[in-house]
Design a protein around this motif. Structure first.
Motif, PDB file in Angstrom:
ATOM      1  N   MET A  34       0.870  -1.181   0.000  1.00  0.00           N
ATOM      2  CA  MET A  34       0.000   0.000   0.000  1.00  0.00           C
ATOM      3  C   MET A  34       0.897   1.218   0.000  1.00  0.00           C
ATOM      4  N   GLY A  35       0.455   2.267  -0.661  1.00  0.00           N
ATOM      5  CA  GLY A  35       1.304   3.446  -0.693  1.00  0.00           C
ATOM      6  C   GLY A  35       0.558   4.703  -1.059  1.00  0.00           C
ATOM      7  N   TRP A  36       1.249   5.791  -0.909  1.00  0.00           N
ATOM      8  CA  TRP A  36       0.725   7.102  -1.278  1.00  0.00           C
ATOM      9  C   TRP A  36       1.730   7.793  -2.197  1.00  0.00           C
ATOM     10  N   SER A  53       3.515  -5.827   2.798  1.00  0.00           N
ATOM     11  CA  SER A  53       2.728  -6.744   3.619  1.00  0.00           C
ATOM     12  C   SER A  53       3.480  -7.215   4.858  1.00  0.00           C
ATOM     13  N   ASP A  54       4.810  -7.134   4.845  1.00  0.00           N
ATOM     14  CA  ASP A  54       5.574  -7.556   6.028  1.00  0.00           C
ATOM     15  C   ASP A  54       5.742  -6.423   7.030  1.00  0.00           C
ATOM     16  N   GLY A  55       5.130  -5.278   6.735  1.00  0.00           N
ATOM     17  CA  GLY A  55       5.183  -4.155   7.663  1.00  0.00           C
ATOM     18  C   GLY A  55       6.303  -3.163   7.396  1.00  0.00           C
ATOM     19  N   LYS A  75      -6.951  -4.371   7.643  1.00  0.00           N
ATOM     20  CA  LYS A  75      -5.947  -4.281   6.583  1.00  0.00           C
ATOM     21  C   LYS A  75      -6.562  -3.991   5.224  1.00  0.00           C
ATOM     22  N   THR A  76      -7.668  -3.248   5.241  1.00  0.00           N
ATOM     23  CA  THR A  76      -8.265  -2.859   3.966  1.00  0.00           C
ATOM     24  C   THR A  76      -8.199  -1.363   3.741  1.00  0.00           C
ATOM     25  N   THR A  77      -7.821  -0.634   4.786  1.00  0.00           N
ATOM     26  CA  THR A  77      -7.732   0.822   4.686  1.00  0.00           C
ATOM     27  C   THR A  77      -6.322   1.269   5.036  1.00  0.00           C
ATOM     28  N   VAL A  78      -5.777   2.122   4.208  1.00  0.00           N
ATOM     29  CA  VAL A  78      -4.452   2.676   4.479  1.00  0.00           C
ATOM     30  C   VAL A  78      -4.606   4.167   4.764  1.00  0.00           C
ATOM     31  N   TYR A  79      -3.844   4.643   5.729  1.00  0.00           N
ATOM     32  CA  TYR A  79      -3.909   6.039   6.151  1.00  0.00           C
ATOM     33  C   TYR A  79      -2.564   6.723   5.899  1.00  0.00           C
ATOM     34  N   LEU A  80      -2.630   8.019   5.730  1.00  0.00           N
ATOM     35  CA  LEU A  80      -1.427   8.837   5.691  1.00  0.00           C
ATOM     36  C   LEU A  80      -1.650   9.998   6.650  1.00  0.00           C
ATOM     37  N   GLN A  81      -0.997   9.929   7.792  1.00  0.00           N
ATOM     38  CA  GLN A  81      -1.067  11.010   8.768  1.00  0.00           C
ATOM     39  C   GLN A  81       0.019  12.016   8.434  1.00  0.00           C
TER      40      GLN A  81
END
Length: 122
Positions: A34-36, A53-55, A75-81
């Protein structure tokens, strides 16, 4: 059909904070990464942060220490704080996920969100 839906962009003053979200839906077997990314006017799209996936995580030098990528328990939503935002962070931010789907390759397919505008200005 897989869909990525982003939210959380907006206008913020320099030094402020925002949190972007990207939710994946559809028939998904697993998530490999996952990425931004972001794209400012007149510039190429660039990697901001990525989580495999390994963190393991990777950040661009320009955002290290200010941005944090994370995922929810499902593990279906990814966030960018994003904190300590600067005018140069102004861009359209795109979510990117590498997803394994039924009938697809084991390495996964690349999916993109629709993009969300982040504007840092006083």
């Amino acid at each position: 059909q897989v869909q990525l839906v982003e939210s959380g962009g907006g206008l913020v003053q320099p030094g402020g904070s925002l949190r972007l979200s990207c939710a994946a839906s559809g028939s998904i077997l697993s998530i490999n990464a996952m990425g931004w990314y972001r794209q400012a006017p007149g510039k190429q799209r660039e990697l901001v942060a990525r989580r495999t996936s390994d963190g393991s995580t990777l950040y661009s030098d320009s955002v290290k220490g200010r941005f944090t990528i994370s995922i929810d328990n499902a593990k279906t939503t990814v966030y960018l704080q994003m904190i300590s935002l600067k005018p140069e962070d102004t861009a359209v931010y795109y979510c990117n996920q590498v997803l394994v789907v039924p009938g697809g390759p084991r390495v996964g397919n690349i999916y993109w969100g629709q993009g969300t505008q982040v504007t840092v200005s006083s």
